[in-house]
Design a protein around this motif. Structure first.
Motif, PDB file in Angstrom:
ATOM      1  N   LYS A  78      39.376  37.013  35.295  1.00  0.00           N
ATOM      2  CA  LYS A  78      39.547  35.574  35.097  1.00  0.00           C
ATOM      3  C   LYS A  78      38.188  34.890  35.246  1.00  0.00           C
ATOM      4  O   LYS A  78      37.302  35.411  35.938  1.00  0.00           O
ATOM      5  N   PRO A  79      37.952  33.757  34.593  1.00  0.00           N
ATOM      6  CA  PRO A  79      38.811  33.130  33.598  1.00  0.00           C
ATOM      7  C   PRO A  79      38.751  33.859  32.260  1.00  0.00           C
ATOM      8  O   PRO A  79      37.714  34.419  31.888  1.00  0.00           O
ATOM      9  N   LEU A  80      39.869  33.843  31.555  1.00  0.00           N
ATOM     10  CA  LEU A  80      39.924  34.469  30.235  1.00  0.00           C
ATOM     11  C   LEU A  80      38.973  33.782  29.269  1.00  0.00           C
ATOM     12  O   LEU A  80      38.341  34.426  28.425  1.00  0.00           O
ATOM     13  N   CYS A  81      38.896  32.453  29.363  1.00  0.00           N
ATOM     14  CA  CYS A  81      38.015  31.646  28.533  1.00  0.00           C
ATOM     15  C   CYS A  81      37.827  30.314  29.243  1.00  0.00           C
ATOM     16  O   CYS A  81      38.439  30.070  30.287  1.00  0.00           O
TER      17      CYS A  81
ATOM     18  N   SER B  15      46.957  40.392  15.468  1.00  0.00           N
ATOM     19  CA  SER B  15      46.460  41.766  15.608  1.00  0.00           C
ATOM     20  C   SER B  15      47.487  42.704  16.220  1.00  0.00           C
ATOM     21  O   SER B  15      47.378  43.928  16.086  1.00  0.00           O
ATOM     22  N   GLY B  16      48.490  42.151  16.927  1.00  0.00           N
ATOM     23  CA  GLY B  16      49.445  43.000  17.623  1.00  0.00           C
ATOM     24  C   GLY B  16      48.852  43.687  18.835  1.00  0.00           C
ATOM     25  O   GLY B  16      49.388  44.682  19.325  1.00  0.00           O
ATOM     26  N   ARG B  17      47.770  43.152  19.353  1.00  0.00           N
ATOM     27  CA  ARG B  17      47.124  43.708  20.537  1.00  0.00           C
ATOM     28  C   ARG B  17      47.432  42.835  21.758  1.00  0.00           C
ATOM     29  O   ARG B  17      47.739  41.657  21.627  1.00  0.00           O
ATOM     30  N   THR B  18      47.345  43.426  22.941  1.00  0.00           N
ATOM     31  CA  THR B  18      47.659  42.694  24.168  1.00  0.00           C
ATOM     32  C   THR B  18      46.412  42.059  24.764  1.00  0.00           C
ATOM     33  O   THR B  18      45.293  42.544  24.578  1.00  0.00           O
ATOM     34  N   VAL B  19      46.638  40.990  25.486  1.00  0.00           N
ATOM     35  CA  VAL B  19      45.609  40.339  26.289  1.00  0.00           C
ATOM     36  C   VAL B  19      46.131  40.318  27.715  1.00  0.00           C
ATOM     37  O   VAL B  19      47.149  39.681  27.997  1.00  0.00           O
ATOM     38  N   ASN B  20      45.461  41.027  28.596  1.00  0.00           N
ATOM     39  CA  ASN B  20      45.957  41.219  29.952  1.00  0.00           C
ATOM     40  C   ASN B  20      44.929  40.748  30.968  1.00  0.00           C
ATOM     41  O   ASN B  20      43.808  41.242  30.993  1.00  0.00           O
ATOM     42  N   LEU B  21      45.318  39.776  31.785  1.00  0.00           N
ATOM     43  CA  LEU B  21      44.428  39.211  32.780  1.00  0.00           C
ATOM     44  C   LEU B  21      44.602  39.949  34.106  1.00  0.00           C
ATOM     45  O   LEU B  21      45.716  40.325  34.480  1.00  0.00           O
ATOM     46  N   LEU B  22      43.497  40.167  34.807  1.00  0.00           N
ATOM     47  CA  LEU B  22      43.539  40.838  36.102  1.00  0.00           C
ATOM     48  C   LEU B  22      43.931  39.827  37.179  1.00  0.00           C
ATOM     49  O   LEU B  22      43.076  39.228  37.838  1.00  0.00           O
ATOM     50  N   LEU B  23      45.229  39.617  37.327  1.00  0.00           N
ATOM     51  CA  LEU B  23      45.766  38.682  38.312  1.00  0.00           C
ATOM     52  C   LEU B  23      46.136  39.471  39.567  1.00  0.00           C
ATOM     53  O   LEU B  23      47.291  39.768  39.843  1.00  0.00           O
ATOM     54  N   GLU B  24      45.120  39.806  40.359  1.00  0.00           N
ATOM     55  CA  GLU B  24      45.300  40.812  41.403  1.00  0.00           C
ATOM     56  C   GLU B  24      46.210  40.375  42.545  1.00  0.00           C
ATOM     57  O   GLU B  24      46.772  41.223  43.242  1.00  0.00           O
TER      58      GLU B  24
ATOM     59  N   VAL C  58      43.681  29.570  38.776  1.00  0.00           N
ATOM     60  CA  VAL C  58      44.545  30.392  37.923  1.00  0.00           C
ATOM     61  C   VAL C  58      45.347  31.393  38.749  1.00  0.00           C
ATOM     62  O   VAL C  58      46.536  31.637  38.473  1.00  0.00           O
ATOM     63  N   HIS C  59      44.754  31.973  39.789  1.00  0.00           N
ATOM     64  CA  HIS C  59      45.456  32.974  40.602  1.00  0.00           C
ATOM     65  C   HIS C  59      46.646  32.370  41.333  1.00  0.00           C
ATOM     66  O   HIS C  59      47.740  32.936  41.361  1.00  0.00           O
ATOM     67  N   ASP C  60      46.429  31.211  41.950  1.00  0.00           N
ATOM     68  CA  ASP C  60      47.480  30.628  42.776  1.00  0.00           C
ATOM     69  C   ASP C  60      48.576  29.992  41.939  1.00  0.00           C
ATOM     70  O   ASP C  60      49.758  30.037  42.311  1.00  0.00           O
ATOM     71  N   LEU C  61      48.213  29.384  40.811  1.00  0.00           N
ATOM     72  CA  LEU C  61      49.240  28.840  39.919  1.00  0.00           C
ATOM     73  C   LEU C  61      50.105  29.962  39.362  1.00  0.00           C
ATOM     74  O   LEU C  61      51.329  29.842  39.263  1.00  0.00           O
ATOM     75  N   ASP C  62      49.474  31.076  39.008  1.00  0.00           N
ATOM     76  CA  ASP C  62      50.247  32.219  38.516  1.00  0.00           C
ATOM     77  C   ASP C  62      51.142  32.784  39.611  1.00  0.00           C
ATOM     78  O   ASP C  62      52.312  33.102  39.364  1.00  0.00           O
TER      79      ASP C  62
ATOM     80  N   GLN D  88      48.911  47.322  45.145  1.00  0.00           N
ATOM     81  CA  GLN D  88      48.260  47.915  43.985  1.00  0.00           C
ATOM     82  C   GLN D  88      46.818  47.437  43.901  1.00  0.00           C
ATOM     83  O   GLN D  88      46.524  46.263  44.169  1.00  0.00           O
ATOM     84  N   ARG D  89      45.917  48.335  43.546  1.00  0.00           N
ATOM     85  CA  ARG D  89      44.536  47.945  43.304  1.00  0.00           C
ATOM     86  C   ARG D  89      44.486  47.038  42.064  1.00  0.00           C
ATOM     87  O   ARG D  89      45.357  47.117  41.199  1.00  0.00           O
ATOM     88  N   PRO D  90      43.476  46.165  41.957  1.00  0.00           N
ATOM     89  CA  PRO D  90      43.485  45.138  40.904  1.00  0.00           C
ATOM     90  C   PRO D  90      43.697  45.640  39.492  1.00  0.00           C
ATOM     91  O   PRO D  90      44.404  45.006  38.711  1.00  0.00           O
ATOM     92  N   ALA D  91      43.096  46.766  39.121  1.00  0.00           N
ATOM     93  CA  ALA D  91      43.228  47.269  37.749  1.00  0.00           C
ATOM     94  C   ALA D  91      44.153  48.482  37.646  1.00  0.00           C
ATOM     95  O   ALA D  91      44.294  49.067  36.568  1.00  0.00           O
ATOM     96  N   GLU D  92      44.789  48.847  38.727  1.00  0.00           N
ATOM     97  CA  GLU D  92      45.573  50.085  38.774  1.00  0.00           C
ATOM     98  C   GLU D  92      46.735  50.079  37.789  1.00  0.00           C
ATOM     99  O   GLU D  92      46.886  50.999  36.969  1.00  0.00           O
ATOM    100  N   GLU D  93      47.594  49.069  37.859  1.00  0.00           N
ATOM    101  CA  GLU D  93      48.793  49.069  37.024  1.00  0.00           C
ATOM    102  C   GLU D  93      48.457  48.975  35.544  1.00  0.00           C
ATOM    103  O   GLU D  93      49.058  49.667  34.715  1.00  0.00           O
ATOM    104  N   ALA D  94      47.478  48.148  35.202  1.00  0.00           N
ATOM    105  CA  ALA D  94      47.119  47.988  33.794  1.00  0.00           C
ATOM    106  C   ALA D  94      46.605  49.292  33.198  1.00  0.00           C
ATOM    107  O   ALA D  94      47.004  49.683  32.092  1.00  0.00           O
ATOM    108  N   LEU D  95      45.741  49.993  33.930  1.00  0.00           N
ATOM    109  CA  LEU D  95      45.219  51.254  33.405  1.00  0.00           C
ATOM    110  C   LEU D  95      46.297  52.335  33.394  1.00  0.00           C
ATOM    111  O   LEU D  95      46.333  53.168  32.486  1.00  0.00           O
ATOM    112  N   ASP D  96      47.190  52.328  34.391  1.00  0.00           N
ATOM    113  CA  ASP D  96      48.329  53.249  34.349  1.00  0.00           C
ATOM    114  C   ASP D  96      49.149  53.025  33.079  1.00  0.00           C
ATOM    115  O   ASP D  96      49.579  53.974  32.421  1.00  0.00           O
TER     116      ASP D  96
END
Length: 342
Positions: A95-98, A114-123, A180-184, A282-290
């Motif tokens: 974060k921030p994404l943009c 594109s059919g691709r995902t955009v995934n934010l590291l909301l740890e 962004v973290h707390d609102l999410d 979970q570590r910040p990027a663990e679930e996304a990479l899994d």
């Protein structure tokens, strides 16, 4: 094997992904290269893995990248995300994404086409304290959640911050960066699809015009009033970088989440205050990479990532407009992704 690349490495959060890739039990990815406009930064991280360093994002993306990790200067991230999506890569972003709503609209359109995902590291979603409190809420112990307050102070450590961090055009603003973290997290406990948001900032930093040290955002949804304060004012002598907290007020009880202290307190109509046992987090990027390694979409979906970013950007825009009340609506449709084959 999915091919992964680092597009921008200016922020230390890039280590969320690099440390994960370096784990002995983490396989299934090929790190192709590291890019940053600062050659020394790119070479530092690339040298750790024995991969090439790149000066230009387009050159690295041309290597056939499945997953682009975005962690550069905030003001360049929107363009990097768009370039990665156009190159056919999924995006895993710090974060921030943009830093603008215009960029966010372009990102949303590119992800859809594109059919691709955009995934934010909301740890904070994966912290043990969050998971423990969420289990109590989902079990109905607190009743309906009607109020949420969060506090996200940070140490500024000014001498360690690069010049771009104090340039509003490159930084984007305290609410778009931190809130962004707390609102999410609040929407995790009290889901909503719409609401109104108002932001405010104060306490400019001496010698850094336009850099606010304190900000607050209020989101009112049909069911819940959410208030999030953030700052760069944690005292230097504090034993923690930030004493991050969240308070849930329900019709049958309350919960206090002390993220920095590893503690969750719950009090209900039927039971006095008690400390919750904390599960493994979970570590910040663990679930996304899994998820990418398994060929599925990460749990923090494109819709979640865009909704949280939109909220934070609207809060920042409201503050910039003197506290204007702005309407927020969650994107109704998530992207149906084509994930890389493990």
């Amino acid at each position: 094997m999915p091919r992964i690349a680092i597009i921008g490495a200016a922020h230390p959060h890039v280590d969320y992904v690099l440390d994960e890739l370096a784990r002995a039990d983490r396989g299934g990815f090929e790190l192709v290269g590291v890019q940053d406009s600062d050659r020394a930064v790119a070479e530092k991280h690339a040298g750790r893995f024995g991969v090439p360093a790149y000066d230009r994002a387009e050159d690295l993306l041309a290597e056939g990248i499945d997953i682009a990790v975005i962690a550069g200067v905030y003001g360049t991230r929107g363009a990097d995300v768009i370039a990665a999506l156009r190159a056919g890569a999924h995006v895993l972003a710090d974060k921030p994404l943009c830093t603008s709503l215009v960029e966010l609209a372009q990102i949303e359109a590119e992800a859809a086409s594109s059919g691709r995902t955009v995934n934010l590291l909301l740890e904070k979603r994966g912290y043990p304290e969050t998971l423990a409190a969420l289990a109590v809420v989902e079990a109905g112990e607190l009743g309906d959640i009607v109020g949420i307050t969060t506090s996200g102070p940070h140490k500024l450590n000014r001498a360690q911050r690069p010049d771009w961090f104090f340039d509003r055009a490159q930084y984007g603003g305290i609410l778009s960066d931190l809130a962004v973290h707390d609102l999410d997290a609040a929407l995790l406990f009290a889901p909503a699809d719409e609401g109104v948001i108002r932001g405010a900032v104060s306490a400019p930093l001496d010698g850094a015009a336009g850099f606010a040290c304190y900000g607050a955002a209020t989101l009112t949804t049909p069911t819940t009033v959410i208030s999030a304060e953030v700052s760069w004012l944690t005292p230097q002598a504090s034993d923690v970088h930030g004493d991050y907290r969240l308070r849930l007020v329900g019709t049958r009880g309350t919960a206090e989440v002390f993220w920095a202290r590893g503690r969750v307190e719950v009090t209900t109509q039927d039971r006095p205050v008690r400390l919750l046992d904390l599960p493994a987090g979970q570590r910040p990027a663990e679930e996304a990479l899994d998820a990418f390694a398994a060929g599925r979409a990460p749990a923090v979906s494109t819709a979640v990532s865009l909704a949280a970013t939109r909220l934070a950007l609207l809060a920042q825009e409201s503050a910039d407009q003197g506290g204007a009340v702005l309407t927020w609506t969650r994107s109704a449709d998530d992207v149906v992704p084509t994930v890389p084959t493990p």
